[in-house]
Design an enzyme around this catalytic site. Structure first.
Site, PDB file in Angstrom:
ATOM      1  N   GLN B 126      25.911  30.355  12.990  1.00 49.01           N
ATOM      2  CA  GLN B 126      25.002  30.225  11.860  1.00 49.01           C
ATOM      3  C   GLN B 126      23.855  29.278  12.179  1.00 49.01           C
ATOM      4  O   GLN B 126      24.092  28.158  12.640  1.00 49.01           O
ATOM      5  CB  GLN B 126      25.807  29.672  10.673  1.00 49.01           C
ATOM      6  CG  GLN B 126      25.011  29.502   9.410  1.00 49.01           C
ATOM      7  CD  GLN B 126      25.781  28.711   8.373  1.00 49.01           C
ATOM      8  OE1 GLN B 126      26.554  27.824   8.720  1.00 49.01           O
ATOM      9  NE2 GLN B 126      25.578  29.012   7.108  1.00 49.01           N
ATOM     10  N   GLY B 127      22.628  29.705  11.948  1.00 49.24           N
ATOM     11  CA  GLY B 127      21.468  28.854  12.206  1.00 49.24           C
ATOM     12  C   GLY B 127      20.765  28.469  10.917  1.00 49.24           C
ATOM     13  O   GLY B 127      19.732  29.042  10.576  1.00 49.24           O
ATOM     14  N   TYR B 128      21.356  27.568  10.198  1.00 50.08           N
ATOM     15  CA  TYR B 128      20.792  27.143   8.911  1.00 50.08           C
ATOM     16  C   TYR B 128      20.216  25.732   9.023  1.00 50.08           C
ATOM     17  O   TYR B 128      19.027  25.525   8.942  1.00 50.08           O
ATOM     18  CB  TYR B 128      21.889  27.129   7.841  1.00 50.08           C
ATOM     19  CG  TYR B 128      22.046  28.416   7.091  1.00 50.08           C
ATOM     20  CD1 TYR B 128      21.809  29.640   7.709  1.00 50.08           C
ATOM     21  CD2 TYR B 128      22.446  28.423   5.761  1.00 50.08           C
ATOM     22  CE1 TYR B 128      21.967  30.828   7.016  1.00 50.08           C
ATOM     23  CE2 TYR B 128      22.602  29.610   5.055  1.00 50.08           C
ATOM     24  CZ  TYR B 128      22.363  30.803   5.685  1.00 50.08           C
ATOM     25  OH  TYR B 128      22.523  31.966   4.998  1.00 50.08           O
ATOM     26  N   GLU B 244      31.765  33.936  -2.400  1.00 42.57           N
ATOM     27  CA  GLU B 244      33.050  33.699  -1.758  1.00 42.57           C
ATOM     28  C   GLU B 244      33.390  32.208  -1.668  1.00 42.57           C
ATOM     29  O   GLU B 244      33.480  31.634  -0.590  1.00 42.57           O
ATOM     30  CB  GLU B 244      33.035  34.310  -0.350  1.00 42.57           C
ATOM     31  CG  GLU B 244      34.349  34.253   0.394  1.00 42.57           C
ATOM     32  CD  GLU B 244      35.496  34.786  -0.456  1.00 42.57           C
ATOM     33  OE1 GLU B 244      36.609  34.302  -0.274  1.00 42.57           O
ATOM     34  OE2 GLU B 244      35.284  35.663  -1.316  1.00 42.57           O
ATOM     35  N   SER B 380      26.922  18.767   0.288  1.00 42.66           N
ATOM     36  CA  SER B 380      27.745  17.551   0.175  1.00 42.66           C
ATOM     37  C   SER B 380      28.277  17.395  -1.249  1.00 42.66           C
ATOM     38  O   SER B 380      27.786  18.033  -2.177  1.00 42.66           O
ATOM     39  CB  SER B 380      26.895  16.325   0.519  1.00 42.66           C
ATOM     40  OG  SER B 380      25.954  16.096  -0.514  1.00 42.66           O
TER      41      SER B 380
END
Lengths: 356, 395, 356, 395
Positions: B126-128, B244, B380
């Site tokens: 994942q490239g977030y 999800e 967070s």
């Protein structure tokens, strides 16, 4: 009443802090603390030269200090720098040797590295549960048992071992060449050793050593508490600094009131921890030494967990990385709870007085 | 009001339990139990076993190869996997990209990528996150500029979990630098073998390697690797953030942790007695256990609501907050129970050289530290509280 | 799995909530709860008419409910309205009478008010420490001892008293005319009584009553927990509402992030409390009833303290005043910890299973 | 570093202790010990006893009738008074208005008011808070308009502690409505007997009457009742807020509370044993005791700093925050220890009618609730955290 350090102690604190700041940047600490021998032998020599070990021993034992405040000054500076040098073992050994009236020049000059073997896997904190046993053999003794997490044991020359002897506890000196020592590195840096005693030859240092051991533990607790205070100061300052610099949604995260208040609560607990450490240092050697040592270690355990966990959380991901100093401060703060009695153990000690 | 599973659900649970008993290899479950890092091969083996049974893409619709489970069935499956110490399914291809392609991808993209996720051909990451854009995705800076038939990507991603194993990465990139915030972001698929990509490991607090930095220097990928509309990547990101989240409370993992704490506290001696008989320590366990028992029901309540309403609500933020707090408390108790025995660096002392406490506890302190991440990543706990403030309290 | 109430229970909840909302505004509650007889006799009659007591008893005992969820529906509504009517004593008495197979029509119709005398000053929570003792006398029994904080005892007609009888516990019915009863009001409103038994004539209701008493206590705990959930919901909603309206430094205090996050944490604990109460209600009457009742009462004790204290703090001065409803909700939330076992007592009960 | 009192301080402590042993009437100390509200007469009697010894205005300079004590001596005096269960000195005249007049008042004002404070002629109360202006004094609305030689005051004050006993009130009033915030406020003295003043009691959570609302309707007082400069009242308010905060940690009162908790826990039976032998409860006491022992030293450290630097620093906010938390925890423990015995409303059950637990504990629950105020008034703990954020953390 005077909360200023004496001039001598202030000078020691300044010298040590400056020295460690210059010679021992945190990158260097991280490097040496996790690779055998899990400390920096050159630094150790320099600390000895600076007179750190002399500061921990009283004049009658050949030192130049040895009071609770001498100990706390030294260890607070070590804590600030997250220094993994085996000073704790030297301190505790020095007190035992002093109680025995034994010569400790080799310790104070750094010629011989001492560690203490008290902890056992089934008696991590309680002297009265020690199972290692001494047997008279000829003129001397042999020891059987297992000492765990002997701090500094990975590089020690001599281990002072607490063992059952008759009805009481005695302390014996064991040369590391005579015994099975397995050194290793620790989660929070620095080293320790498992010491397997199997009819191992040993020299009696002090019979009836319960009081001396308790004093050594209390001194060690003052040291650990001061170390934690130093480490908490740095951790908190780094965190507040980060809050000023790091921006999110376009503003420094230090402008978020939630983080501000949590930073204040950390500060409050650190000041409380500093206070109880001062008290424990003042009482060291006196009749209430154990009571205040227990109070200090309990409070340090709580404060250090708060500071470690909150600092990581308030930093976000960065403090989860090995490269960032706070992660190592946090590990040290958490792991020192299990040295010389944890939060719950010392709380129980304080409670013991109530039933009466 | 009925807290019990239906007869059908109980039958399903038995089916899952039987499957795990038969097909989860003992060496895999002990690897999970020991708490160390799993190898790529272990994770791939487990995926293959589940895929054979058709139980790998648990949240995909049936027509794409999913099992077609209800939320309760998915929950039961996860519960049983935890109970049996099966590895977690690596989520990036299966639970993140899969649903995105199913909802936003073209027919060609679905036909090409989905089967390769299922059979393990492609490992996705994942490239977030970027340095400077953590919980605040809108400020991301990685640029994708159009040059003929290609996107030219420059920038840096970070916290790329298991990126060291990945064949492909799905990225959020800025495709229009002139619009504000969330607008002007696109969702692009990138082959990790493309020239110009460099993966650098990030060593974590406990010494482990599970996340990475990924650097992009003039990385060229075909225009067709865009998923959905250009500049509408934020829609996909939001979809993923709210999608999800039923497993978000981590109840199964906390149940494992509770079991472990009790096991350690039974073996550890303090004051001549097992630690579990120490009232102060037992009280800590009991309090965590009560919180966890409550969380089980809170989790089911949210699951029931999601099942009734078709989508999880903002209450899932509460699950995230409390779920991580409980799990972190349990990890703390395990480390605390071990006392000095938790001190050695993993691998330094083991049964091989010197018996040091229960050998299966060597990763305990490490896991305590590693798990601090759970209240930071995926939004967070502070961000979750902000969300609840806006959505539920309307402050 | 289904977390919806049945239609019947939903109707009961709605009816009761609407009824109390209309007939029993908080100003009225504050008025009647602190002045003798510490409840509102007219309201009691109306509650009985609404069928509240029937909802608490199973069909075989002449009621129309009696399950854990029936109890929690009723008490959650009572808690929302901070209702001090003596329903708890009726519930617990009903369960004891049902266990004894005794007729309870007089209880269910409201003709006779029942209270339970379990608590003693030196045995506030523990059935096995009860000191009140029964002595056979002619065909009947006499009781000696002292029952404390008998909730609703200030207006009861009959007190069901738990007393030692042979090796075990039995329950006896005592007519208030035969005994020294001192009623009083409580800090959080509502009434109770001290019951002084001195060779007091009593009728045996149930010998070997330990299990029935435990069940009555568990039912009472479900009731108290549901009451607390209702009261916490209102307290939290009032607090959030206040945060929206009250301005300081020119903006609504609800814009301060610190208060936002604390309000979220309260909400989280309330949802957890609601969950464990549902669980305890589901398990009531089953083999694990005591275990989950203990879990619920412990969690309620913690959550209720948090909600009470934080609500007062976040309101500032206003919630410190008698006139403002939150002060009374806070008192009830705090004081119910000492009914049927407090936070620590129930934590200990949960721990008991660990040693094995 | 030396935590001990000097020889001189020890001698002073003995002197105070001896004085209290001889002159503090037993009926007064038992009234304090019982925890109920003190009567006006009790407070006045105690003031008179201290005044005879010259120990009433503990923080006034010697030339105005103070004892000329050092901060450490003041601390010792307060410590000993707590130890002996002496009443608190009512602070409004002695510790608030007195220092204000000494610093800001005219010679005439000093000569007139100070002796009357000392001899008890005037009982003062404080007119600061208003509905809508709690911690936020700058937004206060009570107006004082000049009309010839008089101020005409209209408005409302609230939370006026012991205002029901007061002869005079010192008020912050808005004298210039056109300037912003803190400017335009003046400090004015008002005779409570002036027409147009109405005092209404505020009943507190536990049922007690210690605070009031004070309403002003066209209340006319002489121009000369202004203290300091017109429109500069904020300077005085700030002076008062930062002045004399050394006792703010309430250490002496917490020591009383700790002693009481232990006494109750020794008398209360649980499970057939004294509650103090219950490990969970003992652990709660021990944790509070440790916090308090630390607070004693923190308090002395701040006192030492104040003595060295001449003024208390922002660290006093930390004393306020933690001091109130510790005290409130101890009050909670007392109520918790009593269990059901804390339930009766004070006065309902006492030794007179039915023995209900230790009779001297009947105010326990009430005091727990009443004491929630300490983290709210005098600048709530939230305000204190804001202060520390700005001054010490510089965030």
């Amino acid at each position: 009443m005077d909360f200023n350090l004496t001039e001598d102690r202030q000078m020691l604190a300044d010298t040590l802090t400056r020295f460690l700041g210059e010679k021992y940047p945190v990158e260097h600490r991280i490097k040496v603390a996790y690779e055998a021998p899990y400390h920096d032998p050159a630094l150790w020599d320099q600390l000895v030269e600076l007179g750190v070990l002399y500061a921990l021993a009283p004049e009658e034992a050949g030192g130049m200090g040895g009071s609770g405040f001498d100990i706390s000054v030294v260890f607070e500076a070590l804590g600030k720098a997250l220094c993994p040098e085996p000073v704790l073992g030297a301190l505790m050994s020095s007190r035992i040797l002093a109680a025995a009236g034994a010569d400790q020049e080799a310790l104070l000059t750094g010629a011989t590295k001492y560690a203490v073997g008290i902890t056992e896997i089934d008696a991590p904190y309680e002297l009265d549960q020690i199972a290692t046993v001494a047997t008279a053999k000829g003129d001397g003794f042999t020891l059987s048992g297992r000492k765990s997490t002997v701090y500094g044991g990975q590089v020690a020359d001599v281990v002072l071992v607490a063992a059952k002897h008759g009805d009481g506890l005695a302390v014996f000196a064991v040369n590391v060449n005579d015994v099975n020592v397995t050194g290793y590195g620790m989660m929070d840096g620095g080293g320790a050793a498992e010491v397997l005693l199997d009819d191992t030859l040993a020299t009696l240092v002090l019979a009836d050593a319960a009081a001396a051991l308790k004093d050594a533990v209390n001194a060690g607790i003052v040291a650990l508490c001061a170390e934690a205070v130093g480490a908490m100061d740095v951790t908190h300052a780094t965190t507040v600094d980060y809050l000023k610099q790091r921006k999110q949604f376009g503003i420094p995260i230090g402008k978020f009131q939630v983080l501000q208040h949590r930073a204040v609560d950390m500060l409050t607990e650190i000041e409380q921890a500093r206070s109880i450490t001062i008290k424990a240092a003042a009482e060291l050697g006196g009749v209430d030494a154990s009571r205040y040592a227990s109070m200090a270690k309990n409070m340090i355990g709580r404060a250090a967990r708060l500071v470690a966990e909150e600092s990581i959380q308030m930093h976000g991901g960065i403090a989860m990385t090995w490269e960032y100093a706070v992660s190592h401060y946090a590990k040290r703060l958490i792991m020192l709870d299990a040295q010389l009695g944890d939060t719950d153990y010392h709380l129980s000690q304080v409670m013991k007085g109530y039933a009466a | 009001m009925d807290l019990r599973y239906s007869k059908e659900d109980l039958a399903f649970r038995d089916e899952v339990r039987a499957f795990l008993a038969e097909h989860l290899p003992e060496e895999i479950s002990s690897a999970v139990r020991s708490g160390g890092e799993l190898t790529k091969a272990t994770m791939e083996d487990w995926h293959a076993i589940l895929n054979t049974r058709g139980w790998l893409a648990t949240i995909w619709p049936k027509e794409f190869g999913g099992p077609g489970w209800s939320p309760v069935q998915k929950h039961i499956f996860e519960e049983e996997c935890c109970r049996a110490y099966a590895p977690r399914i690596v989520p990036f291809g299966l639970n993140m990209l899969g649903p995105v392609l199913i909802k936003f991808g073209s027919k060609e993209q679905q036909d090409h990528y989905l089967p390769r996720i299922l059979d393990g051909t492609d490992w996705w990451c994942q490239g977030y996150s970027e340095p400077g854009a953590g919980s605040d995705l809108a400020s991301l800076k990685t640029r994708a500029e159009r040059d003929g038939d290609e996107w030219v990507i420059n920038g840096q991603k970070t916290w790329t979990t298991l990126g060291q194993h990945a064949d492909w990465i799905f990225c959020l990139c800025r495709t229009d630098p002139d619009v504000k915030q969330q607008a002007g972001i696109s969702f692009i698929l990138v082959d990790m073998a493309t020239p110009g990509i460099e993966v650098r490991p990030i060593k974590l607090i406990e010494g482990g390697h599970e996340v990475n930095e990924v650097f992009f220097t003039d990385v060229r990928v075909p225009i067709g690797n865009l998923v959905g509309e250009e500049n509408k990547g934020w829609t996909i990101a939001k979809f993923l953030l709210t999608h999800e989240r039923t497993g978000i409370a981590g109840v199964g993992f906390s149940m494992q942790a509770l079991e472990e704490v009790k096991a350690i506290a039974r073996k550890t001696m303090r004051g001549g007695k097992p630690l579990i008989e120490d009232p102060l320590f037992a009280a800590r366990i009991a309090q965590a256990e009560i919180d966890l028992e409550a969380m089980k029901i809170t989790n089911l309540r949210m699951l029931f609501k999601a099942q009734e309403q078709g989508a999880p609500g903002p209450e899932t933020s509460l699950l995230k907050i409390k779920g991580t707090v409980i799990n972190q408390e349990l990890k703390d108790l395990a480390r605390r129970a071990l006392g000095p025995a938790a001190a050695p660096f993993p691998g330094h002392v083991s049964e091989g050289n010197l018996m040091f406490g229960p050998a299966d506890t060597e990763h305990n302190a490490g896991r305590y530290f590693n798990n601090r991440k759970t209240s930071i990543f995926g939004g967070s706990n502070e961000i979750q509280r902000n969300i609840v403030t806006k959505t539920m309290l309307e402050l």
